[in-house]
Design a protein around this motif. Structure first.
Motif, PDB file in Angstrom:
ATOM      1  N   ALA A  52     -18.574  -0.798   8.491  1.00 39.37           N
ATOM      2  CA  ALA A  52     -17.541  -1.667   9.094  1.00 39.37           C
ATOM      3  C   ALA A  52     -17.898  -1.772  10.671  1.00 39.37           C
ATOM      4  O   ALA A  52     -18.212  -0.744  11.298  1.00 39.37           O
ATOM      5  N   ALA A  53     -17.720  -3.035  11.019  1.00 38.81           N
ATOM      6  CA  ALA A  53     -17.854  -3.297  12.393  1.00 38.81           C
ATOM      7  C   ALA A  53     -17.254  -4.953  12.573  1.00 38.81           C
ATOM      8  O   ALA A  53     -17.324  -5.320  11.618  1.00 38.81           O
ATOM      9  N   PRO A  54     -16.732  -5.437  13.720  1.00 38.31           N
ATOM     10  CA  PRO A  54     -16.613  -6.570  13.875  1.00 38.31           C
ATOM     11  C   PRO A  54     -17.530  -7.534  13.497  1.00 38.31           C
ATOM     12  O   PRO A  54     -18.725  -7.428  13.948  1.00 38.31           O
ATOM     13  N   GLY A  55     -17.095  -8.639  12.813  1.00 38.74           N
ATOM     14  CA  GLY A  55     -18.002  -9.703  12.320  1.00 38.74           C
ATOM     15  C   GLY A  55     -18.544  -9.091  11.125  1.00 38.74           C
ATOM     16  O   GLY A  55     -19.487 -10.110  10.538  1.00 38.74           O
ATOM     17  N   ARG A  56     -18.624  -7.863  10.504  1.00 34.61           N
ATOM     18  CA  ARG A  56     -19.109  -7.597   9.443  1.00 34.61           C
ATOM     19  C   ARG A  56     -18.185  -7.723   8.068  1.00 34.61           C
ATOM     20  O   ARG A  56     -16.897  -7.882   8.338  1.00 34.61           O
ATOM     21  N   THR A  57     -18.769  -7.560   7.130  1.00 37.03           N
ATOM     22  CA  THR A  57     -17.922  -8.085   5.734  1.00 37.03           C
ATOM     23  C   THR A  57     -18.212  -6.741   5.105  1.00 37.03           C
ATOM     24  O   THR A  57     -19.172  -6.175   4.799  1.00 37.03           O
ATOM     25  N   ILE A  58     -16.843  -5.927   4.453  1.00 34.33           N
ATOM     26  CA  ILE A  58     -16.645  -4.700   3.581  1.00 34.33           C
ATOM     27  C   ILE A  58     -16.384  -5.145   2.444  1.00 34.33           C
ATOM     28  O   ILE A  58     -15.903  -6.149   2.279  1.00 34.33           O
ATOM     29  N   LYS A  59     -16.728  -4.398   1.368  1.00 37.87           N
ATOM     30  CA  LYS A  59     -16.163  -4.551  -0.127  1.00 37.87           C
ATOM     31  C   LYS A  59     -15.007  -3.440  -0.288  1.00 37.87           C
ATOM     32  O   LYS A  59     -15.047  -2.219   0.104  1.00 37.87           O
ATOM     33  N   VAL A  60     -13.686  -3.938  -0.500  1.00 32.67           N
ATOM     34  CA  VAL A  60     -12.486  -3.275  -0.741  1.00 32.67           C
ATOM     35  C   VAL A  60     -12.168  -3.339  -2.190  1.00 32.67           C
ATOM     36  O   VAL A  60     -12.012  -4.445  -2.846  1.00 32.67           O
ATOM     37  N   GLN A  61     -11.979  -2.123  -2.720  1.00 35.07           N
ATOM     38  CA  GLN A  61     -11.134  -2.153  -4.146  1.00 35.07           C
ATOM     39  C   GLN A  61      -9.640  -2.191  -4.033  1.00 35.07           C
ATOM     40  O   GLN A  61      -9.298  -1.217  -3.356  1.00 35.07           O
ATOM     41  N   MET A  62      -8.932  -2.988  -4.657  1.00 36.75           N
ATOM     42  CA  MET A  62      -7.705  -3.116  -4.711  1.00 36.75           C
ATOM     43  C   MET A  62      -7.223  -2.148  -6.039  1.00 36.75           C
ATOM     44  O   MET A  62      -6.817  -2.827  -6.818  1.00 36.75           O
ATOM     45  N   ALA A  63      -7.317  -0.865  -5.693  1.00 28.98           N
ATOM     46  CA  ALA A  63      -7.141   0.098  -6.708  1.00 28.98           C
ATOM     47  C   ALA A  63      -5.968   0.173  -7.284  1.00 28.98           C
ATOM     48  O   ALA A  63      -5.672   0.721  -8.551  1.00 28.98           O
ATOM     49  N   TYR A  64      -4.695  -0.645  -6.843  1.00 30.57           N
ATOM     50  CA  TYR A  64      -3.362  -0.720  -7.255  1.00 30.57           C
ATOM     51  C   TYR A  64      -2.978  -1.912  -7.830  1.00 30.57           C
ATOM     52  O   TYR A  64      -1.746  -2.157  -8.353  1.00 30.57           O
ATOM     53  N   GLU A  65      -3.991  -2.582  -8.294  1.00 31.83           N
ATOM     54  CA  GLU A  65      -3.868  -4.175  -8.682  1.00 31.83           C
ATOM     55  C   GLU A  65      -4.429  -4.129 -10.310  1.00 31.83           C
ATOM     56  O   GLU A  65      -5.128  -3.135 -10.434  1.00 31.83           O
ATOM     57  N   GLU A  66      -3.987  -4.835 -10.950  1.00 31.46           N
ATOM     58  CA  GLU A  66      -4.570  -4.974 -12.102  1.00 31.46           C
ATOM     59  C   GLU A  66      -6.132  -5.087 -12.248  1.00 31.46           C
ATOM     60  O   GLU A  66      -6.702  -5.887 -11.460  1.00 31.46           O
ATOM     61  N   GLN A  67      -6.732  -4.173 -13.163  1.00 31.90           N
ATOM     62  CA  GLN A  67      -8.223  -4.187 -13.281  1.00 31.90           C
ATOM     63  C   GLN A  67      -9.015  -3.597 -11.983  1.00 31.90           C
ATOM     64  O   GLN A  67     -10.047  -3.724 -12.116  1.00 31.90           O
ATOM     65  N   ALA A  68      -8.039  -3.189 -11.077  1.00 32.02           N
ATOM     66  CA  ALA A  68      -8.564  -2.567  -9.878  1.00 32.02           C
ATOM     67  C   ALA A  68      -9.765  -3.447  -9.127  1.00 32.02           C
ATOM     68  O   ALA A  68     -10.978  -3.067  -8.983  1.00 32.02           O
ATOM     69  N   PRO A  69      -9.707  -5.005  -9.033  1.00 31.07           N
ATOM     70  CA  PRO A  69     -10.757  -5.798  -8.619  1.00 31.07           C
ATOM     71  C   PRO A  69     -11.618  -5.291  -7.288  1.00 31.07           C
ATOM     72  O   PRO A  69     -10.575  -4.608  -6.205  1.00 31.07           O
ATOM     73  N   TRP A  70     -12.754  -5.498  -7.004  1.00 27.66           N
ATOM     74  CA  TRP A  70     -13.362  -5.307  -5.732  1.00 27.66           C
ATOM     75  C   TRP A  70     -13.400  -6.635  -4.890  1.00 27.66           C
ATOM     76  O   TRP A  70     -13.435  -7.817  -5.667  1.00 27.66           O
ATOM     77  N   CYS A  71     -13.102  -6.806  -3.674  1.00 29.16           N
ATOM     78  CA  CYS A  71     -13.351  -7.995  -2.974  1.00 29.16           C
ATOM     79  C   CYS A  71     -13.822  -7.861  -1.645  1.00 29.16           C
ATOM     80  O   CYS A  71     -13.893  -6.670  -0.993  1.00 29.16           O
ATOM     81  N   GLU A  72     -14.468  -8.999  -1.142  1.00 29.46           N
ATOM     82  CA  GLU A  72     -14.917  -8.965   0.262  1.00 29.46           C
ATOM     83  C   GLU A  72     -13.887  -9.115   1.429  1.00 29.46           C
ATOM     84  O   GLU A  72     -12.998  -9.982   1.228  1.00 29.46           O
ATOM     85  N   MET A  73     -13.980  -8.396   2.459  1.00 23.42           N
ATOM     86  CA  MET A  73     -13.138  -8.397   3.391  1.00 23.42           C
ATOM     87  C   MET A  73     -13.874  -8.416   4.843  1.00 23.42           C
ATOM     88  O   MET A  73     -14.613  -7.600   4.875  1.00 23.42           O
ATOM     89  N   ARG A  74     -13.494  -9.337   5.425  1.00 29.20           N
ATOM     90  CA  ARG A  74     -14.291  -9.374   6.795  1.00 29.20           C
ATOM     91  C   ARG A  74     -13.235  -8.878   7.944  1.00 29.20           C
ATOM     92  O   ARG A  74     -12.286  -9.109   8.092  1.00 29.20           O
ATOM     93  N   ILE A  75     -14.087  -8.098   8.937  1.00 24.83           N
ATOM     94  CA  ILE A  75     -13.368  -7.275   9.829  1.00 24.83           C
ATOM     95  C   ILE A  75     -13.696  -8.445  11.166  1.00 24.83           C
ATOM     96  O   ILE A  75     -14.739  -8.654  11.722  1.00 24.83           O
ATOM     97  N   ASP A  76     -12.350  -8.909  11.532  1.00 22.15           N
ATOM     98  CA  ASP A  76     -12.610  -9.931  12.465  1.00 22.15           C
ATOM     99  C   ASP A  76     -12.110  -9.414  13.930  1.00 22.15           C
ATOM    100  O   ASP A  76     -12.908  -9.850  15.056  1.00 22.15           O
TER     101      ASP A  76
END
Length: 165
Positions: A52-76
């Motif tokens: 985690a750092a500005p300009g970096r991308t992390i993977k976040v699990q949306m644990a409370y959504e159907e099928q608990a998907p992982w998505c990429e999230m950029r720290i702006d």
């Protein structure tokens, strides 16, 4: 259970901002940890992994959504313990989010701003953020997690009818 929605809609030069807030009897540093440390975000949103750092991308699990998907999230932007800006793209579109914390008199206000390019889907987006912010409250207080059925579809009409200003 009937809950009262709190979101507001503000018109901007680039679209609209959906604004929601919650107040915690805690320091900004403690609330910041609840929204940035993976073991704590796992309690109300989902865990994340990566560097985690500005300009970096992390993977976040949306644990409370159907099928608990992982998505990429950029720290702006990341300015502890006051401001965190994130963006992501998924099948629902582009998401630009900003969390700001302000502390006064032993309490911290967390403001979540979802920068919207358009208002399509606000009837689903608004109740979702109300739910997640109440999940954060419950996780911090050690109280039972809310039920999404108490937020949607009951809050849909409120968000679709929000006046801009």
């Amino acid at each position: 259970m009937s809950l009262t929605p709190t979101g507001r809609l503000l018109r901007t030069d680039t679209g609209s901002d959906l604004l929601l807030s919650r107040t915690f009897r805690a320091s900004a540093e403690d609330v910041w940890a609840s929204v940035t440390e993976s073991d704590r975000t796992a309690r109300w949103f989902g865990p994340w992994e990566g560097e985690a750092a500005p300009g970096r991308t992390i993977k976040v699990q949306m644990a409370y959504e159907e099928q608990a998907p992982w998505c990429e999230m950029r720290i702006d932007a990341c300015e502890p313990p006051r401001r965190l800006a994130l963006s992501m793209t998924d099948e629902s579109g582009n998401w630009r989010l900003e969390l700001t914390l302000s502390e006064a008199d032993g309490s911290t206000e967390l403001r979540l701003v979802h920068h919207l390019a358009g208002e399509d889907g606000i009837g689903e987006i608004g109740p979702g953020w109300e739910y997640y912010l109440d999940m954060l409250m419950a996780a911090r207080e050690g109280s039972p997690q809310p039920d999404f059925a108490d937020y949607y579809p009951s809050m849909k009409d409120y968000f679709e009818a929000l006046p801009t200003g």
